[in-house]
Design an enzyme around this catalytic site. Structure first.
Site, PDB file in Angstrom:
ATOM      1  N   CYS A   2     -19.363  47.026   6.005  1.00  0.00           N
ATOM      2  CA  CYS A   2     -20.075  46.533   4.823  1.00  0.00           C
ATOM      3  C   CYS A   2     -19.149  45.779   3.869  1.00  0.00           C
ATOM      4  CB  CYS A   2     -20.667  47.694   4.054  1.00  0.00           C
ATOM      5  SG  CYS A   2     -21.703  48.760   5.038  1.00  0.00           S
ATOM      6  N   ARG A  27     -16.219  40.556   8.824  1.00  0.00           N
ATOM      7  CA  ARG A  27     -16.029  42.007   8.903  1.00  0.00           C
ATOM      8  C   ARG A  27     -17.059  42.682   9.785  1.00  0.00           C
ATOM      9  NH1 ARG A  27     -13.138  43.738   4.212  1.00  0.00           N
ATOM     10  NH2 ARG A  27     -14.169  45.733   4.252  1.00  0.00           N
ATOM     11  N   TRP A  72     -23.506  47.127   7.382  1.00  0.00           N
ATOM     12  CA  TRP A  72     -23.306  47.545   8.776  1.00  0.00           C
ATOM     13  C   TRP A  72     -23.912  48.929   8.856  1.00  0.00           C
ATOM     14  CZ3 TRP A  72     -20.462  51.270  11.577  1.00  0.00           C
ATOM     15  CH2 TRP A  72     -20.182  50.942  12.905  1.00  0.00           C
ATOM     16  N   ASN A  98     -20.794  50.538  -0.512  1.00  0.00           N
ATOM     17  CA  ASN A  98     -20.058  50.703   0.748  1.00  0.00           C
ATOM     18  C   ASN A  98     -19.635  52.154   0.833  1.00  0.00           C
ATOM     19  OD1 ASN A  98     -20.195  47.994   1.172  1.00  0.00           O
ATOM     20  ND2 ASN A  98     -17.997  47.592   0.939  1.00  0.00           N
ATOM     21  N   GLY A  99     -19.662  52.712   2.030  1.00  0.00           N
ATOM     22  CA  GLY A  99     -19.228  54.100   2.201  1.00  0.00           C
ATOM     23  C   GLY A  99     -20.372  54.977   2.628  1.00  0.00           C
ATOM     24  N   GLU A 493      -4.719  47.271  26.108  1.00  0.00           N
ATOM     25  CA  GLU A 493      -5.164  46.259  25.148  1.00  0.00           C
ATOM     26  C   GLU A 493      -6.055  45.222  25.843  1.00  0.00           C
ATOM     27  OE1 GLU A 493      -5.481  45.999  22.158  1.00  0.00           O
ATOM     28  OE2 GLU A 493      -5.623  43.874  21.707  1.00  0.00           O
ATOM     29  N   LYS A 497      -9.953  44.486  24.870  1.00  0.00           N
ATOM     30  CA  LYS A 497     -10.376  43.137  24.465  1.00  0.00           C
ATOM     31  C   LYS A 497     -11.567  42.669  25.286  1.00  0.00           C
ATOM     32  CE  LYS A 497      -8.809  42.678  21.745  1.00  0.00           C
ATOM     33  NZ  LYS A 497      -8.014  43.133  20.654  1.00  0.00           N
ATOM     34  N   GLU A 500     -14.737  44.555  24.410  1.00  0.00           N
ATOM     35  CA  GLU A 500     -15.270  44.170  23.102  1.00  0.00           C
ATOM     36  C   GLU A 500     -16.001  42.835  23.166  1.00  0.00           C
ATOM     37  OE1 GLU A 500     -12.501  45.373  19.447  1.00  0.00           O
ATOM     38  OE2 GLU A 500     -11.457  44.242  20.967  1.00  0.00           O
ATOM     39  N   HIS A 516      -4.419  59.213  41.032  1.00  0.00           N
ATOM     40  CA  HIS A 516      -4.767  60.586  40.633  1.00  0.00           C
ATOM     41  C   HIS A 516      -6.237  60.717  40.244  1.00  0.00           C
ATOM     42  CE1 HIS A 516      -0.653  61.930  40.934  1.00  0.00           C
ATOM     43  NE2 HIS A 516      -0.258  60.900  40.201  1.00  0.00           N
ATOM     44  N   LYS A 614     -15.021  44.497  11.635  1.00  0.00           N
ATOM     45  CA  LYS A 614     -13.611  44.129  11.554  1.00  0.00           C
ATOM     46  C   LYS A 614     -12.798  45.211  10.878  1.00  0.00           C
ATOM     47  CE  LYS A 614     -10.111  41.442  12.096  1.00  0.00           C
ATOM     48  NZ  LYS A 614      -9.540  41.544  13.463  1.00  0.00           N
TER      49      LYS A 614
HETATM   50  C1  F6R Z   1      -9.759  45.594  18.561  1.00  0.00           C
HETATM   51  C2  F6R Z   1      -9.956  45.891  17.172  1.00  0.00           C
HETATM   52  C3  F6R Z   1     -10.023  47.331  16.736  1.00  0.00           C
HETATM   53  C4  F6R Z   1      -9.010  47.532  15.620  1.00  0.00           C
HETATM   54  C5  F6R Z   1      -9.118  48.959  15.044  1.00  0.00           C
HETATM   55  C6  F6R Z   1      -8.070  49.212  13.981  1.00  0.00           C
HETATM   56  O1  F6R Z   1      -9.824  44.242  18.816  1.00  0.00           O
HETATM   57  O2  F6R Z   1     -10.035  45.017  16.388  1.00  0.00           O
HETATM   58  O3  F6R Z   1      -9.775  48.205  17.797  1.00  0.00           O
HETATM   59  O4  F6R Z   1      -7.736  47.303  16.140  1.00  0.00           O
HETATM   60  O5  F6R Z   1     -10.387  49.138  14.494  1.00  0.00           O
HETATM   61  O6  F6R Z   1      -8.194  48.313  12.927  1.00  0.00           O
HETATM   62  P1  F6R Z   1      -7.019  48.069  11.885  1.00  0.00           P
HETATM   63  O7  F6R Z   1      -5.885  47.479  12.618  1.00  0.00           O
HETATM   64  O8  F6R Z   1      -7.601  47.144  10.881  1.00  0.00           O
HETATM   65  O9  F6R Z   1      -6.656  49.409  11.327  1.00  0.00           O
END
Ligand code: F6R
Length: 619
Positions: A2, A27, A72, A98-99, A493, A497, A500, A516, A614
């Site tokens: 949000c 975000r 959100w 927000n929250g 990673e 990616k 996502e 395993h 985000k």
């Molecule tokens: C992956 C991604 C999320 C963030 C995670 C932590 O592409 O964006 O997995 O890495 O939510 O976010 P930050 O780094 O902002 O604490």
């Protein structure tokens, strides 16, 4: 997640709030809304979907005081009723939040009993009614008691929030106070921008950066009364507080796409320059040393370190895993990466000679903030490795390293991963130079590090033939990612990616683990992406490759340029040569590009994948 934007100032147009919301779009959100104060009522519009949908229904009205929000969904589905702002039953109070209000169920029950018909399923709406009740001189649930909150907005907000359990970033308007905004913070960031005859409010400094760089960051428990030429701060408990106006640092890079079709691909290509920005002025080549002023550490502080723990979530956890390997390998300090959301709940042992890094792009991740609090309660030392300047994590740690990747707008993190690793490697160099390595070894490290941006650029300019691989991946039911040592977190990673951005199930394992259990999932034609740069573990990784190949897997191999193992892959992608330590900065690149391209091939919403945000400000 949000986002909030608010304005009080000289008369402009409602379009300003839409512009503000656009800067919050990255975000992640699923509905948006705004309210503008209009003499004896509020002009209110809400819409599910993108800000552009809201823009279509918003009239061009004069704006002197207004609030807007991207939501959100947490409490209640994605509906127009659940979108913010929320108006009180008597139409006198309106707010965005927000929250999460944890005890909102109780509030809902009591409000309903008092005869108020709730318009939404949200926790946030309850606050608008409670504040309105208090403002009219009644109890929060309409009780007939004469309270001194009557006509007193700050006291009404305080009394309401004292009953609430949870987190809030709130912006509130009262219909009989046309040129005033009220904001409150607890666990959800809020910043007030100080302009010329205007004040801006936002959950994200990025949203107000085009209008002013002068800001006041609120702390948990703060409440502010904001008018066009003044900000009066106080505390939830009624006490007073003073805050300095801070100047936001000029960010490197911009938050615009430029000629790129998506933020994600722009940010992948930002990486060479982003790494340069992270290194700038932080290495002393002649001494083979790094200097991270923000850590404020003397050589003797490095000598007494008993361990280093790096805490993060998602991509930040993967970068932390790379950093931990480097710190332990080179500086000989026991180091580990931990998932922040798990850490705080296991009553961790905190040793006063240990150092804890909170690693975060946004600096607002609730799980990481929670871990910091736990460490601080137990007397430990926390430092931030953060991108967003002035964010909650940066501020609550007080000391740390900014990674300087410039604004990262795509939800899928790319350049922050590389810059987190770079920042951790600077720390590694500084610690290692004190504890273990000679000046010549340090100089060698500096030289290789300085070459990395050019190597990243070289790979991005000639990334190899990716389209046939994209075709294979786009059809897959499941994709495996394998790597060992420094390549194991890179595999994780890569899998994150692709999941996502393309919504394909992906499984990542250190390659030795495949046999395993996970190998049971392999079928003829399952794609397996193997990361095997030229390092001492390569031959072991190749054994795993053979095990997968023998079961009919399609092997996509990421290897060092010129290495004969290229022939082992059904498809092979070469990255420039470098030492094992620096390989994650290169091997991650093809994985980022493949995720982007597969997402594109499948028509996904690249920069705003479904269900993701985000900045994850809820636990
Ligand atoms: C992956 C991604 C999320 C963030 C995670 C932590 O592409 O964006 O997995 O890495 O939510 O976010 P930050 O780094 O902002 O604490």
């Amino acid at each position: 997640m949000c986002g909030i934007i608010g304005y009080v100032g000289t008369s402009i147009r409602s379009q300003f709030l839409i512009q503000g919301l656009r800067r919050l779009e990255y975000r992640g959100y699923d509905s948006a809304g705004l309210a503008v104060h209009q003499s004896d009522r509020f002009y209110l519009k809400r819409k599910i979907g993108r800000v552009i949908e809201l823009e279509k229904v918003v009239d061009d009205v004069p704006l002197q005081t207004g609030i807007a929000h991207t939501r959100w969904a947490t409490h209640g589905g994605v509906t127009e009723e659940n979108a913010h702002p929320h108006l009180s039953f008597d139409q006198r109070v309106i707010l965005v939040h927000n929250g999460i209000i944890e005890n909102s169920k109780q509030f809902q029950t009591k409000l309903k009993e008092s005869g108020i018909e709730l318009q939404s399923e949200t926790d946030s709406e309850t606050l608008s009614h409670m504040i309105a009740n208090l403002y009219s001189g009644k109890g929060p649930f309409g009780e007939d008691i004469d309270l001194e909150t009557k006509g007193n907005p700050l006291e009404s907000i305080r009394q309401c929030l004292r009953l609430a359990r949870g987190t809030w970033g709130l912006a509130i308007m009262f219909v009989d106070r046309p040129n005033e905004l009220f904001v409150a913070r607890n666990g959800s960031p809020l910043v007030i921008g100080v302009g010329d005859q205007a004040r801006y409010v936002s959950s994200d400094p990025h949203a107000i950066l085009p209008f002013t760089k002068q800001v006041i960051f609120l702390d948990d428990g703060d409440i502010a009364h904001v008018v066009q030429d003044d900000v009066q701060l106080s505390r939830l408990d009624g006490g007073t507080t003073n805050k300095l106006i801070e100047t936001l640092e000029e960010e490197w890079g911009d938050g615009e796409k430029g000629d790129f079709p998506h933020f994600m691909i722009k940010e992948i290509f930002d990486q060479p320059e982003a790494i340069r920005q992270c290194l700038r002025g932080r290495m002393v080549h002649d001494e083979g040393m790094a200097k991270l002023g923000g850590l404020d550490m003397e050589p003797k502080d490095f000598l007494s370190l008993s361990s280093v723990t790096l805490l993060g979530c998602g991509t930040s956890f993967h970068a932390s895993s790379v950093g931990a390997l480097a710190i332990e390998r080179l500086a000989r300090i026991p180091a580990r990466a931990e998932i922040a959301s798990e850490f705080r709940h296991r009553n961790p042992v905190i040793d006063s000679d240990s150092m804890f890094f909170a690693v975060s792009q946004s600096g607002e991740t609730a799980d990481t903030l929670g871990a910091i609090r736990e460490i601080q309660i137990k007397g430990g030392t926390t430092m931030g490795i953060v991108n967003v300047v002035g964010s909650s994590i940066a501020r609550s740690c007080g000391r740390g390293v900014y990674i300087h990747s410039g604004p990262e707008m795509a939800v899928a993190s790319t350049k922050a991963f590389s810059n987190m690793i770079s920042a951790m490697y600077l720390f590694t160099l500084q610690a290692a130079r004190v504890r273990t390595i000679s000046s010549a070894q340090g100089q060698h490290f500096c030289s290789e590090f300085q070459e990395m941006p050019e190597k990243v650029d070289r790979y991005l300019q000639k990334p190899g033939i990716l389209d046939p691989i994209v075709e294979v991946l786009a059809k897959a039911k499941i994709i495996f990612f394998l790597g060992r040592g420094f390549s194991a977190p890179v595999a994780a990673e890569g899998a994150l990616k692709l999941m996502e951005v393309a919504y394909i199930p992906c499984v990542a394992y250190p390659s030795g683990e495949m046999k395993h259990g996970p190998i049971a999932l392999l079928e003829k034609g399952t794609p397996v992406i193997i990361i095997a740069p030229n390092d001492p573990l390569k031959h072991k990784t190749i054994s795993s490759l053979h095990e997968c190949k023998a079961r009919g897997a399609i092997i996509i191999l990421i290897h060092t340029q010129g290495d004969p193992i290229a022939s082992e892959g059904d498809y092979s992608i070469a990255v420039p040569e470098c030492s094992e330590l620096f390989s994650p900065l290169l091997t991650v690149l093809p994985l980022q590009l493949l995720s982007y391209k597969v997402g594109l091939a499948l028509g996904r919403d690249i920069d705003r994948p479904r269900n993701l945000a985000k900045s994850v400000t809820v636990e």
